[in-house]
Design an enzyme around this catalytic site. Sequence first.
Site, mmCIF file in Angstrom:
data_model
loop_
_atom_site.group_PDB
_atom_site.id
_atom_site.type_symbol
_atom_site.label_atom_id
_atom_site.label_comp_id
_atom_site.label_asym_id
_atom_site.label_seq_id
_atom_site.Cartn_x
_atom_site.Cartn_y
_atom_site.Cartn_z
ATOM 1 N N LYS A 141 23.572 22.859 37.680
ATOM 2 C CA LYS A 141 23.813 21.575 38.355
ATOM 3 C C LYS A 141 22.493 20.933 38.790
ATOM 4 O O LYS A 141 21.447 21.591 38.803
ATOM 5 C CB LYS A 141 24.713 21.806 39.573
ATOM 6 N N ARG A 153 33.944 25.471 54.078
ATOM 7 C CA ARG A 153 33.518 24.291 53.341
ATOM 8 C C ARG A 153 34.654 24.026 52.357
ATOM 9 O O ARG A 153 35.666 23.475 52.752
ATOM 10 C CB ARG A 153 32.153 24.528 52.672
ATOM 11 N N TYR A 166 -4.090 8.383 55.627
ATOM 12 C CA TYR A 166 -3.314 7.480 56.481
ATOM 13 C C TYR A 166 -3.164 8.038 57.894
ATOM 14 O O TYR A 166 -2.878 9.218 58.076
ATOM 15 C CB TYR A 166 -1.908 7.289 55.902
ATOM 16 N N MET A 182 1.931 8.374 48.619
ATOM 17 C CA MET A 182 2.945 8.230 47.571
ATOM 18 C C MET A 182 2.485 8.845 46.249
ATOM 19 O O MET A 182 3.274 9.491 45.549
ATOM 20 C CB MET A 182 3.270 6.746 47.355
HETATM 21 C C1 LIG Z 1 25.235 26.066 43.540
HETATM 22 C C2 LIG Z 1 26.274 27.126 43.472
HETATM 23 C C3 LIG Z 1 25.964 28.420 43.017
HETATM 24 C C4 LIG Z 1 24.552 28.867 42.740
HETATM 25 O O1 LIG Z 1 23.913 29.135 43.968
HETATM 26 P P1 LIG Z 1 22.473 29.836 44.011
HETATM 27 O O2 LIG Z 1 22.267 30.182 45.445
HETATM 28 O O3 LIG Z 1 21.501 28.829 43.537
HETATM 29 O O4 LIG Z 1 22.542 31.020 43.118
HETATM 30 C C5 LIG Z 1 27.001 29.316 42.872
HETATM 31 N N1 LIG Z 1 28.264 28.983 43.181
HETATM 32 C C6 LIG Z 1 28.600 27.764 43.652
HETATM 33 C C7 LIG Z 1 30.004 27.466 43.999
HETATM 34 C C8 LIG Z 1 27.620 26.798 43.828
HETATM 35 O O5 LIG Z 1 27.949 25.597 44.308
#
Ligand SMILES: *Cc1c(COP(=O)(O)O)cnc(C)c1O
Length: 366
Positions: A44, A139, A263, A311
């Site tokens: 993702k 969650r 800055y 930046m």
């Molecule tokens: C993002 C995610 C993972 C991976 O998590 P990591 O800590 O990066 O290994 C696994 N399961 C779910 C449901 C996630 O949202």
Amino acid sequence: MTKNKFQGMQLKAATATVNTRALQNNLQQIKQIAPNSKVLAVVKANGYGHGLLQVAEQLDAANAFGVARIEEALTLRAGGIVKPILLLEGFYCAADLAMAVTNNIHTVVHNIEQLQVLEQSELDMPAQVWMKIDTGMNRLGVRAEDVSEFVARLEACPNVAKPLRFISHFCCADELDNDFTVKQIACFDEVTRDLDGERSLAASAGILSWPDSHYQWVRPGIVLYGVSPIPDSAESLGLQPVMTLSASLIAIKEVKQGESVGYGAQWTAERDTRIAVVAIGYGDGYPRMAPNGTPVLVNGRKVHTVGRVSMDMLTVDLGPDATDKVGDTAILWGEGLPAEEVAEHIGTIAYELVTKLTSRVVMQYV
Ligand SMILES: *Cc1c(COP(=O)(O)O)cnc(C)c1O
């Protein structure tokens, strides 16, 4: 186009070099740690900033992929990835469910609203469903006491392929002495004990630290990219950093004791020294919040940021006797400087650093 034959200077803007062999090594390492589990590789958020399709293409040895958005799943399909893909938060509307089914995209189902869409849809094929159970994180997921009724409805639903799969997520697996994780494993065990179907609980920290949580599927994300989510260093776990973020030194300045840099004149030299300007800034995703003293690697030695991150640039103190030159490379994180260490200085986690690079950063795959 005019071409300058003189090539006396070669400066490099912010570049993320992705080491594909390290990626494959890390997957093999995960398989050794969880030898009896299949691997759902989590890609993702643009492969945690490493490139969605580029990462997936390297992970032939994974059994499936995990994403958070249907667009990510469709990008993988359009790019020729044929393995199952799981939507980790499930579908967001009925049209997405239909789209998922036609593209062999599995879906998490975590709430009653999604269940109702499943019950009321007309689908070409049954959906591959991973039912999410909330074992304490509060969650996503169905609460333990509601699991039987929810399962019964999924079982009865002709739009749902059987057997189901079951999934949950840890909230504290990176804390090795926290018995919250023990309780979550016990809860997951108990509510799924009599259910038919594969189970998945561990993400990276669970894989590394909680072998009882491996079940049939592990879901590594950050460890694939060579970052450790637990206090043990990635190196000690046999993980190699996949991303090395670098940029050239584009200027070197002599700064006198008492003079300030950058800055807001936020940093003042306590001695005469040499300052390097590095061609990376918050426009590339390097955090502006990085305080004075954040480590940067220059010619194999650790130096530190001074003054505010701009930046397009940041500044480091090379020290009075430095011999580094314009055109030398600074490594912001990666090989030789774990992103975990940089994140610690900035007050964030390496997940955020690697994921937040902007599109301006040149991606280089080796
Ligand atoms: C993002 C995610 C993972 C991976 O998590 P990591 O800590 O990066 O290994 C696994 N399961 C779910 C449901 C996630 O949202």
